[in-house]
Every structure is written in structure tokens, then in C-alpha cells.
Design a protein around this motif. Structure first.
Motif, short mmCIF file in Angstrom:
data_model
loop_
_atom_site.label_atom_id
_atom_site.label_comp_id
_atom_site.label_asym_id
_atom_site.label_seq_id
_atom_site.Cartn_x
_atom_site.Cartn_y
_atom_site.Cartn_z
N UNK A 81 0.83 -1.19 0.00
CA UNK A 81 0.00 0.00 0.00
C UNK A 81 0.87 1.25 0.00
N UNK A 82 2.09 1.12 0.52
CA UNK A 82 3.02 2.25 0.54
C UNK A 82 3.30 2.73 -0.89
N UNK A 83 3.59 1.81 -1.78
CA UNK A 83 3.84 2.17 -3.18
C UNK A 83 2.55 2.63 -3.85
N UNK A 84 1.42 2.01 -3.50
CA UNK A 84 0.13 2.39 -4.09
C UNK A 84 -0.19 3.85 -3.82
N UNK A 85 0.34 4.40 -2.73
CA UNK A 85 0.09 5.79 -2.37
C UNK A 85 1.21 6.72 -2.78
N UNK A 86 2.21 6.19 -3.47
CA UNK A 86 3.31 7.00 -3.97
C UNK A 86 2.83 7.87 -5.14
N UNK A 87 3.29 9.10 -5.18
CA UNK A 87 2.84 10.04 -6.22
C UNK A 87 3.20 9.55 -7.63
N UNK A 155 -14.52 6.64 -8.51
CA UNK A 155 -13.47 5.94 -7.78
C UNK A 155 -13.44 6.49 -6.37
N UNK A 156 -13.52 5.62 -5.39
CA UNK A 156 -13.53 6.06 -4.00
C UNK A 156 -12.23 6.77 -3.65
N UNK A 157 -12.29 7.61 -2.63
CA UNK A 157 -11.15 8.46 -2.28
C UNK A 157 -9.88 7.67 -1.96
N UNK A 158 -10.02 6.42 -1.50
CA UNK A 158 -8.83 5.62 -1.19
C UNK A 158 -8.26 4.92 -2.42
N UNK A 159 -8.94 5.09 -3.57
CA UNK A 159 -8.46 4.49 -4.81
C UNK A 159 -8.65 3.00 -4.92
N UNK A 160 -9.37 2.40 -3.98
CA UNK A 160 -9.49 0.94 -3.93
C UNK A 160 -10.74 0.41 -4.62
N UNK A 161 -11.75 1.23 -4.80
CA UNK A 161 -13.01 0.79 -5.39
C UNK A 161 -13.37 1.72 -6.55
N UNK A 162 -13.70 1.12 -7.69
CA UNK A 162 -14.11 1.89 -8.85
C UNK A 162 -15.38 1.32 -9.45
#
Length: 294
Positions: A81-87, A155-162
Motif C-alpha cells: 500500500x506504501x507504493x500504491x500511495x506514492x505520487x 473511484x472512492x477516495x482511497x483508490x481501492x473501489x471503482x
């Protein structure tokens, strides 16, 4: 031997995303030729990407792109998840979604060959991202709507659901609202007619088994009404049309809201990051040992 200056190393690092020592080594081995060094790093990065390809990538983000009646979702996975949140990862996901929309790609393999705005193919950019971020990165799925209806893309704010919703009639605002509803409530089917008969039969068996002997002894017609009522409630819970619309103050069903707007949901697609992927849990010592072998 050409002088390998700090500025040259810095330029190569910014160009490739590789580490300082890797850049210095590549420049030294290629006599200061930055183009040759960049190519060598790309080749090295591809090799690293291959080594990382067997790692489980179950995190990541959903990307979305929309234009008129066309919209796409892409699921791109990372290991953490660390990389998933990388810019940089977020920018890659957004770029791939735009490429999917522009190219009209209907499957992942076609999408990999599509060009990004940068001129790279999606696959080339993925290999670069693997090298830069140090994790297995995979383009897993694509979902799309391409028609003349109103499209809800969310897409939800956490980017996990679209979610994509294809809405005949109504308006874009309603389509977007229903997409948010699907993200929140996760209906399994669109409407009652879409629910498989074997699902209904199985639920009838379960409800009958849960009933007391006293209820089971009631006349057949009354028993049927009781069971039918319970099944109707279950069907409403698993269908979009039967659910209470989360954005409606009057607590009407999605079907009632859609019909009141002269609209009909043609269909919807919902992607959740990592669904169906079996995650492997390793202890810290094992993870360190594995990393040392890469």
C-alpha cells in the motif's frame, strides 16, 4: 575515460529513476555516454522487473478516465500500500487510464501496447515504474462503457473501489450518484430478473431450515407467503434496483428513483483492488532473505 561528474549522474538519475550508484556505474561502463547508460539501465531494469514478477501484487489503485458516453476503469496492482500511495504510482495509474480511454483498448494485452502521452507504451512505462519503485507492478483489469447513454464513473477516495454505471435516460448527475451507491452498497445483480434461480432456491432451503417446527406446520399457502416474503427481502438486498438509494432523503429504492427520472440502469461494473488475489503472508526474516536474493 570521460569524466563522470555529479551533474551527469544526477541527470541520468532523473531520466531513469535509478539509484545514484547504479547511475554512476552505468556511466562508467559506458564511458560517460548518457544515452548508452540510460539504455543499459533500462535493460537492467527489465531484468529486475522479471525477477519481481513472481511476487504477489495485491495492493494498488483503480484509475478512471471519462469523456462523454465513454469511460474506463483500470486496476493496477503493487505489492504494498506504501507504493500504491506514492505520487509516481498514482501518476502512472492516471496516465494508463487516459491511454485506455484514448486507445479504446478492451483488454489488458491491447492496453499494454497503447501509447501514453509521453510516447512510451504502457508496458514500457510499467517496466520503468518497476525499476523506479522497486516492486512488482501489474496491470490487471480493465472495464469500460462505450455508448450513447449517461455514464457514471466513480473511484472512492482511497483508490481501492471503482464503479462504472451505464444509465439510459436520466442525467449525468443521477448516473454519478448511482455509481457512488454501487461503490458503497456492492449489489451483486442489477435487478430481480438477473438473480440466478439456483441462488433463490438455495436461499429458500436456508430460510426453511431456520424456521421453527411450529412455523413449518402452518398451512402450505401461508408457509409459502412467509418464505416468499423472506426471499423478496433477500433479493432486494443483493440487487441494485431493490436497494434503498443511499442519496435519497425519502429512502426510495434505486429502481423508484431511476423510474421517477425516466431512467433505466443498463448495467454496472465494480472493481475492487486485489479482489480474488490470494495474499501471501511472510515473516520479516523470510522477506529480508528473499530481498537479498533479488
Amino acid at each position: 575515460m570521460a569524466e563522470i561528474t555529479a551533474s551527469l549522474v544526477k541527470e541520468l538519475r532523473e531520466r531513469t529513476g535509478a539509484g545514484m550508484m547504479e547511475c554512476k556505474k552505468a556511466l562508467t561502463e559506458n564511458n560517460g555516454d548518457i544515452d548508452a547508460a540510460a539504455e543499459a539501465l533500462r535493460k537492467s531494469g527489465a531484468a529486475k522487473a522479471d525477477k519481481k514478477a513472481d511476487r504477489v501484487a495485491a495492493e494498488g489503485r483503480i484509475g478512471v478516465a471519462q469523456s462523454g458516453g465513454k469511460a474506463v476503469l483500470v486496476e493496477i496492482n503493487s505489492e504494498t500500500d506504501f507504493v500504491a500511495n506514492d505520487s509516481n504510482f498514482k501518476a502512472f495509474v492516471d496516465a494508463v487510464a487516459q491511454a485506455a480511454l484514448a486507445s479504446g483498448a478492451a483488454d489488458v494485452e491491447t492496453l499494454k501496447a497503447a501509447k501514453l502521452a509521453s510516447g512510451e507504451t504502457v508496458e514500457e512505462a510499467r517496466a520503468t515504474a518497476v525499476q523506479k519503485l522497486g516492486e512488482n507492478i501489474q496491470i490487471r483489469r480493465i472495464a469500460k462503457v462505450d455508448g450513447n447513454n449517461n455514464v457514471g464513473a466513480y473511484v472512492h477516495t482511497n483508490g481501492k473501489i471503482g464503479v462504472l454505471v451505464d444509465l439510459a435516460g436520466g442525467n449525468a448527475e443521477l448516473a454519478g450518484g448511482i455509481a457512488m451507491h454501487v461503490a458503497a452498497m456492492n449489489p451483486q445483480y442489477n435487478q430481480a430478473a438477473d438473480v440466478p434461480a439456483d441462488f433463490v432456491e438455495k436461499e429458500k432451503e436456508i430460510e426453511l431450515a431456520k424456521m421453527s417446527d411450529k412455523d413449518k406446520s402452518k398451512p402450505a399457502d401461508i408457509l409459502e407467503k412467509i418464505i416468499s416474503g423472506k426471499i423478496a427481502k433477500i433479493v432486494n438486498e443483493v440487487t441494485l434496483y431493490g436497494q434503498e438509494y443511499v442519496l435519497d432523503a425519502d429512502k426510495r429504492s434505486v429502481e423508484a428513483v431511476a423510474k421517477a427520472a425516466g431512467a433505466d440502469v443498463v448495467g454496472f461494473q465494480r472493481l475492487v483492488v486485489g479482489e480474488g488475489i490470494e495474499k501471501v503472508v511472510e515473516d520479516y526474516a523470510a522477506e529480508v532473505a528473499k530481498a537479498m536474493q533479488v
